[in-house]
Write an enzyme that holds these catalytic residues in place. Structure first.
Site, mmCIF file in Angstrom:
data_model
loop_
_atom_site.group_PDB
_atom_site.id
_atom_site.type_symbol
_atom_site.label_atom_id
_atom_site.label_comp_id
_atom_site.label_asym_id
_atom_site.label_seq_id
_atom_site.Cartn_x
_atom_site.Cartn_y
_atom_site.Cartn_z
ATOM 1 N N ASP A 7 -1.584 10.196 -13.465
ATOM 2 C CA ASP A 7 -0.304 9.815 -12.861
ATOM 3 C C ASP A 7 0.086 8.382 -13.212
ATOM 4 O OD1 ASP A 7 0.318 12.247 -11.517
ATOM 5 O OD2 ASP A 7 -1.260 11.808 -10.077
ATOM 6 N N ALA A 13 -0.205 -4.986 -4.926
ATOM 7 C CA ALA A 13 -0.226 -4.716 -6.373
ATOM 8 C C ALA A 13 0.915 -5.471 -7.033
ATOM 9 C CB ALA A 13 -0.094 -3.220 -6.629
ATOM 10 N N LEU A 73 2.354 -8.252 -5.958
ATOM 11 C CA LEU A 73 2.095 -9.694 -5.927
ATOM 12 C C LEU A 73 1.121 -10.078 -7.051
ATOM 13 C CD1 LEU A 73 2.809 -12.197 -4.283
ATOM 14 C CD2 LEU A 73 0.770 -11.784 -2.910
HETATM 15 C C1 MEV Z 1 -2.002 14.635 -8.466
HETATM 16 O O1 MEV Z 1 -0.705 14.159 -8.847
HETATM 17 C C2 MEV Z 1 -2.689 15.262 -9.632
HETATM 18 C C3 MEV Z 1 -4.099 15.762 -9.361
HETATM 19 O O2 MEV Z 1 -4.547 16.382 -10.566
HETATM 20 C C4 MEV Z 1 -5.023 14.654 -8.976
HETATM 21 C C5 MEV Z 1 -5.324 13.697 -10.129
HETATM 22 O O3 MEV Z 1 -5.145 14.034 -11.292
HETATM 23 O O4 MEV Z 1 -5.826 12.605 -9.800
HETATM 24 C C6 MEV Z 1 -4.107 16.807 -8.263
#
Ligand code: MEV
Length: 344
Positions: free
Chosen positions: A152, A111, A113
């Site tokens: 995330d 990622a 690179l």
């Molecule tokens: C993981 O950090 C968070 C979850 O809700 C999974 C996601 O949102 O992809 C468990």
């Protein structure tokens, strides 16, 4: 090609509310933390360029001449939402990764690179560049746990405090500068398995689990409302509401089956110090957050950290709402970061 040191950092992040529920289309609230991970790319006079990712223990070196010879036209065709297996193979070839390289490590290098070859040559990132970074980070998430919601990678890219629902992101306008403890129970867990476990429980007991997800959604919305109010007119009662929301969500997450004895212990230890905690992220071990209310004396914070450390956990005191992924000048870094980058 690169002539100077390139330094990039990304914030740590936590989900305040809505983990797991967000995979099922509900709202999540996520915040970037003032704890950052760093990456350095350093050219040397011997014609090599070093990649250093100290937080995950990676040090890699490439021949600049080899990188210069590369036909990078394949990068232009790549839509980050669907990197083809051919593109990944080509990157692997260029990266020169050994076949037995761990998947997370090799993905981090690949990622990087890709991003370096396509956008790191610039010294400032545009909104479009950040969108591309976000898409690639999402692909990384997919490799690691199959069916990620995207929350995330979004918060690590954009920073601040985000409301996230089904790919729709909005930033909280004036998030309060909450102080938290981030505690790593160091109990290993597998996000893919935990996410699948919640799905199975939902399929097995739809009448029971669907209302839990709806309730978590309502907790996220209520938290968003309170955070908005705190940004405008802070008052001590708002912390009491945040604490109640944390407790209710933690119980729901236990009912979804993503709790763990270590997380129960974390909650009990902080409760004994008058503080409220919940798991954050996938659960089953991993990390928890503890809200630090204003006016808490530093010795009390230290005593709580000490109690958590005595359980074998790692604990950091930090604040929420940090900037997203950023480029730095070599001179702007503090000496501890420089040491970590040099010290591998
Ligand atoms: C993981 O950090 C968070 C979850 O809700 C999974 C996601 O949102 O992809 C468990």
């Amino acid at each position: 090609m690169l002539s100077e040191v390139l330094l990039v950092s990304a914030p740590g992040k936590v989900i305040l509310h809505g983990e797991h529920a967000v995979v099922h289309g509900k709202v999540a609230l996520a915040v970037a933390l003032n704890l950052r991970t760093f990456l350095r790319l350093q050219p040397h006079s011997n014609g090599k360029v070093d990649l250093s990712l100290p937080n995950i223990g990676i040090k890699w070196a490439w021949d600049v001449a080899r990188l210069q010879l590369l036909d990078t036209s394949f990068l232009e065709q790549g839509d980050a939402t669907t990197p083809t297996p051919e593109l990944v193979e080509k990157l692997k070839e260029v990266a020169g990764l050994p076949d037995d390289c761990a998947v997370t490590e090799s993905l981090a290098v690949l990622a990087f690179l890709y991003l370096y070859l396509s956008i790191c040559r610039k010294q400032r990132w545009t909104k479009e560049d950040l969108e591309l970074i976000n898409k690639w980070a999402f692909q990384g998430e997919r490799v690691i746990h199959g069916n990620p919601s995207g929350v995330d990678n979004a918060v690590s890219t954009w920073g601040g405090a985000l409301r996230y629902q089904q790919g729709k992101i909005s930033s909280l306008k004036r998030p309060p500068a909450l102080q938290i403890l981030l505690t790593n129970t160091k109990v290993p867990r597998n996000t893919r398995t935990l996410v699948a476990g919640v799905r199975n429980r939902l399929l097995k007991f739809p009448e029971i689990v669907a209302p839990l997800l709806t309730s978590i959604d309502a907790i996220s919305l209520e938290c968003e409302r309170v955070l908005g109010e705190m940004g405008e007119a802070p008052a001590p009662e708002q912390y009491l509401v945040l604490e109640e929301l944390i407790d209710m969500n933690q119980h729901h997450l236990n009912a979804l089956g993503v709790g763990h004895a270590s997380l129960d212990q974390l909650c009990q230890v902080t409760r004994a110090h008058g503080l409220h905690s919940k798991l954050t992220g996938a659960g089953g071990g991993g990390c928890g957050i503890t809200l630090l209310k204003p006016g808490l004396e530093q010795p009390e914070v230290e005593a709580t950290k000490q109690a958590l450390t005595s359980c074998g956990f790692d604990c950091w005191e930090t604040s929420i709402g940090a900037p997203g992924v950023s480029i730095h000048s070599a001179t702007s870094l503090d000496s501890r970061v420089q040491q970590a980058l040099d010290g591998l």
